[in-house]
Scaffold this motif. Structure first.
Motif, PDB file in Angstrom:
ATOM      1  N   ASP A  99       0.808  -1.219   0.000  1.00 10.67           N
ATOM      2  CA  ASP A  99       0.000   0.000   0.000  1.00 10.67           C
ATOM      3  C   ASP A  99       0.844   1.273   0.000  1.00 10.67           C
ATOM      4  N   ILE A 100       2.162   1.147  -0.094  1.00 10.38           N
ATOM      5  CA  ILE A 100       3.008   2.346  -0.127  1.00 10.38           C
ATOM      6  C   ILE A 100       2.689   3.225  -1.332  1.00 10.38           C
ATOM      7  N   PRO A 101       2.496   2.673  -2.546  1.00  9.18           N
ATOM      8  CA  PRO A 101       2.116   3.544  -3.672  1.00  9.18           C
ATOM      9  C   PRO A 101       0.832   4.320  -3.414  1.00  9.18           C
ATOM     10  N   ALA A 102      -0.159   3.671  -2.787  1.00 11.04           N
ATOM     11  CA  ALA A 102      -1.411   4.372  -2.470  1.00 11.04           C
ATOM     12  C   ALA A 102      -1.195   5.422  -1.389  1.00 11.04           C
ATOM     13  N   LEU A 103      -0.268   5.146  -0.473  1.00 13.43           N
ATOM     14  CA  LEU A 103      -0.013   6.074   0.627  1.00 13.43           C
ATOM     15  C   LEU A 103       0.614   7.375   0.114  1.00 13.43           C
ATOM     16  N   VAL A 104       1.504   7.275  -0.850  1.00 17.18           N
ATOM     17  CA  VAL A 104       2.201   8.472  -1.341  1.00 17.18           C
ATOM     18  C   VAL A 104       1.460   9.135  -2.497  1.00 17.18           C
ATOM     19  N   ALA A 105       0.424   8.475  -3.034  1.00 16.48           N
ATOM     20  CA  ALA A 105      -0.269   9.016  -4.213  1.00 16.48           C
ATOM     21  C   ALA A 105      -0.837  10.419  -3.993  1.00 16.48           C
ATOM     22  N   PRO A 106      -1.505  10.726  -2.853  1.00 15.05           N
ATOM     23  CA  PRO A 106      -2.002  12.096  -2.663  1.00 15.05           C
ATOM     24  C   PRO A 106      -0.896  13.144  -2.659  1.00 15.05           C
ATOM     25  N   ILE A 107       0.298  12.781  -2.188  1.00 19.15           N
ATOM     26  CA  ILE A 107       1.420  13.719  -2.203  1.00 19.15           C
ATOM     27  C   ILE A 107       1.926  13.911  -3.625  1.00 19.15           C
ATOM     28  N   VAL A 108       2.025  12.821  -4.384  1.00 18.86           N
ATOM     29  CA  VAL A 108       2.482  12.906  -5.770  1.00 18.86           C
ATOM     30  C   VAL A 108       1.533  13.774  -6.592  1.00 18.86           C
ATOM     31  N   ARG A 109       0.235  13.697  -6.278  1.00 20.25           N
ATOM     32  CA  ARG A 109      -0.762  14.499  -7.004  1.00 20.25           C
ATOM     33  C   ARG A 109      -0.897  15.904  -6.435  1.00 20.25           C
ATOM     34  N   TYR A 110      -0.062  16.263  -5.465  1.00 20.69           N
ATOM     35  CA  TYR A 110      -0.081  17.586  -4.824  1.00 20.69           C
ATOM     36  C   TYR A 110      -1.444  17.877  -4.172  1.00 20.69           C
ATOM     37  N   GLU A 111      -2.031  16.843  -3.575  1.00 20.45           N
ATOM     38  CA  GLU A 111      -3.303  16.999  -2.878  1.00 20.45           C
ATOM     39  C   GLU A 111      -3.129  17.034  -1.359  1.00 20.45           C
ATOM     40  N   ALA A 112      -1.955  16.653  -0.872  1.00 16.21           N
ATOM     41  CA  ALA A 112      -1.720  16.614   0.574  1.00 16.21           C
ATOM     42  C   ALA A 112      -0.240  16.755   0.851  1.00 16.21           C
ATOM     43  N   THR A 154      -3.621   6.868  15.568  1.00  9.36           N
ATOM     44  CA  THR A 154      -2.421   6.264  16.146  1.00  9.36           C
ATOM     45  C   THR A 154      -1.637   5.434  15.141  1.00  9.36           C
ATOM     46  N   SER A 155      -2.044   5.434  13.893  1.00  9.78           N
ATOM     47  CA  SER A 155      -1.325   4.677  12.866  1.00  9.78           C
ATOM     48  C   SER A 155       0.050   5.290  12.637  1.00  9.78           C
ATOM     49  N   GLY A 156       1.084   4.441  12.599  1.00  9.13           N
ATOM     50  CA  GLY A 156       2.439   4.910  12.339  1.00  9.13           C
ATOM     51  C   GLY A 156       2.836   4.812  10.881  1.00  9.13           C
ATOM     52  N   PHE A 157       1.934   4.325  10.033  1.00 11.73           N
ATOM     53  CA  PHE A 157       2.183   4.192   8.599  1.00 11.73           C
ATOM     54  C   PHE A 157       1.819   5.518   7.943  1.00 11.73           C
ATOM     55  N   ARG A 158       2.840   6.345   7.683  1.00 12.83           N
ATOM     56  CA  ARG A 158       2.586   7.716   7.248  1.00 12.83           C
ATOM     57  C   ARG A 158       3.567   8.133   6.161  1.00 12.83           C
ATOM     58  N   ALA A 159       3.151   9.127   5.389  1.00 10.15           N
ATOM     59  CA  ALA A 159       4.008   9.706   4.356  1.00 10.15           C
ATOM     60  C   ALA A 159       4.030  11.216   4.533  1.00 10.15           C
ATOM     61  N   TYR A 160       5.204  11.805   4.330  1.00  9.37           N
ATOM     62  CA  TYR A 160       5.389  13.248   4.470  1.00  9.37           C
ATOM     63  C   TYR A 160       6.119  13.774   3.238  1.00  9.37           C
ATOM     64  N   VAL A 189      -1.054  22.142   8.078  1.00  9.19           N
ATOM     65  CA  VAL A 189      -0.516  21.223   7.082  1.00  9.19           C
ATOM     66  C   VAL A 189      -1.682  20.446   6.467  1.00  9.19           C
ATOM     67  N   ALA A 190      -1.655  20.252   5.154  1.00  3.90           N
ATOM     68  CA  ALA A 190      -2.727  19.517   4.474  1.00  3.90           C
ATOM     69  C   ALA A 190      -2.599  18.034   4.796  1.00  3.90           C
ATOM     70  N   VAL A 191      -3.496  17.515   5.627  1.00  2.00           N
ATOM     71  CA  VAL A 191      -3.449  16.128   6.097  1.00  2.00           C
ATOM     72  C   VAL A 191      -4.628  15.362   5.519  1.00  2.00           C
ATOM     73  N   THR A 192      -4.367  14.169   5.013  1.00  2.15           N
ATOM     74  CA  THR A 192      -5.433  13.297   4.542  1.00  2.15           C
ATOM     75  C   THR A 192      -5.110  11.868   4.952  1.00  2.15           C
ATOM     76  N   ASP A 193      -5.984  10.947   4.606  1.00  2.00           N
ATOM     77  CA  ASP A 193      -5.780   9.546   4.953  1.00  2.00           C
ATOM     78  C   ASP A 193      -6.183   8.662   3.789  1.00  2.00           C
ATOM     79  N   VAL A 194      -5.620   7.458   3.746  1.00  2.00           N
ATOM     80  CA  VAL A 194      -5.974   6.460   2.739  1.00  2.00           C
ATOM     81  C   VAL A 194      -6.098   5.116   3.444  1.00  2.00           C
ATOM     82  N   PRO A 195      -6.985   4.242   2.981  1.00  2.00           N
ATOM     83  CA  PRO A 195      -7.089   2.912   3.599  1.00  2.00           C
ATOM     84  C   PRO A 195      -5.868   2.058   3.265  1.00  2.00           C
TER      85      PRO A 195
END
Length: 372
Positions: A99-112, A154-160, A189-195
């Motif tokens: 799920d790493i590609p899905a996790l970073v996708a909003p950042i790649v699209r400049y949405e978060a 509390t999820s530690g799976f995050r992208a910045y 900071v623009a924060v979002t989440d993905v499943p």
């Protein structure tokens, strides 16, 4: 663009091979994907195992400093190593690396600027009923405290992205998940989440010995962090509660005065109410002082961010840094190239001719006859 996946580790020689074996080397939107581990004072073969599995960078802390400190050390190192996006995951393989590609996708699209992986806690089979409810309650409280909509706080799976990582400063010694989310929300900071998916549990958590200890430490950390960002509100609420108690203590005297016209007696109630009233005034005054201190904290945080940017411009290397095999070979190649360029520069400065470029040798007669 460069993506660096960081993993805080403490005695993870048994878990690390599986975790690293599932990490990607190619993610859509990135030219380079590198791995970094933060060894938080391990006493086993964690570093050796990481190097054997091809980890690019190692940060080795001299002793066990805690998860939050290891996380911050990893962020600082990733920035100095040129990361455009940083993914943080756990060494126990709790989160699905697919799920790493899905996790970073909003950042790649400049949405978060920051993305949190939502584990869907209620659907995790190895979580007990009590833990699920407490996780849900804790996430609700943290959403209110951070002004965000993240369902799994509390999820530690995050992208910045780079800007979010530069502005983040974690001072908590227990865990980074609470403070980083509150800080991001308060800093707009623009924060979002993905499943995201999770894997089977391989070991018990090392952050706490029991569920009650986890709740106590998280509750204390949450109060301390929130009070640091909203001190006037916190102390005003406490002052209002104490003032209410003062009014209740005065009630016997006030009722007797209003109904019977008596103003004698009830000395104990008057004294107790007076003490509580003074305490309420002091709490409110502390809130005002803490609010002024909070403003200085914001200025200090911005100053630290500028210092980080200057360090990046000056090329300051990460602290406690041990390059992995691939990073060492790249550094040797770069140093050799720099030395060759420097040698040519010295030769020119001394009036000596630079080493001429090697001309291709003429073909031999045998080669000419073969082509003929």
């Amino acid at each position: 663009m460069k993506l660096i996946i960081q993993i805080p580790c403490l005695n993870e020689e048994d878990q690390l091979p599986t975790t690293l074996g599932e990490l990607p080397r190619h993610v859509p939107g990135f030219d380079t994907v590198e791995w970094l581990i933060i060894d938080d004072g391990s006493t086993d073969r964690t570093i050796d195992v990481a190097r054997d599995r091809g980890v690019d960078h190692v940060i080795r802390l001299t002793n066990n400093k805690g998860l939050a400190t290891a996380f911050q050390a990893g962020l600082d190192a990733c920035l100095k190593l040129g990361a455009d996006v940083i993914v943080n995951t756990d060494a126990d393989n709790q989160y699905s690396a697919d799920d790493i590609p899905a996790l970073v996708a909003p950042i790649v699209r400049y949405e978060a600027d920051m993305v949190v992986g939502d584990r869907n806690v209620m659907g995790i089979e190895h979580f007990s009923f009590t833990k699920k409810r407490l996780q849900r309650l804790g996430s609700w409280v943290l959403r209110r405290a951070s002004d965000t909509t993240v369902p799994d706080a509390t999820s530690g799976f995050r992208a910045y992205n780079r800007e979010a990582a530069l502005s983040l400063t974690v001072v908590s010694k227990f865990t980074y998940t609470l403070e980083s989310l509150i800080q991001a929300g308060k800093s707009l900071v623009a924060v979002t989440d993905v499943p995201v998916g999770t894997n089977e549990m391989t070991r018990e958590s090392r952050l706490f010995g029991s569920m009650s200890a986890y709740v106590r430490r998280n509750a204390a950390a949450l109060f301390r962090i929130y009070a640091g960002y909203e001190p006037l509100f916190v102390f005003s609420v406490l002052a209002a509660v104490v003032f209410g108690a003062a009014v209740i203590a005065w009630l016997p005297f006030l009722v007797d005065w209003a109904v019977n016209g008596r103003r004698d007696g009830h000395v104990q109630s008057i004294l107790l109410g007076g003490v509580l009233f003074m305490a309420a005034i002091q709490l409110f005054a502390l809130g005002v002082i803490a609010d002024l201190i909070s403003a200085h904290r914001t200025v200090s945080q911005r100053t630290l961010e500028r210092v980080r940017r200057l360090e990046l411009q000056l090329g300051v290397e990460p602290s406690h840094y041990l390059p992995g095999p691939s990073a060492r070979s790249e550094r040797s190649r770069r140093d050799g190239s720099d030395a060759h360029v420097a040698g040519d520069g010295v030769a020119r400065a001394n009036g000596e001719p630079a080493e001429p470029a090697r001309q291709p040798e003429p073909p031999t007669s045998g080669a000419r006859s073969a082509r003929g």
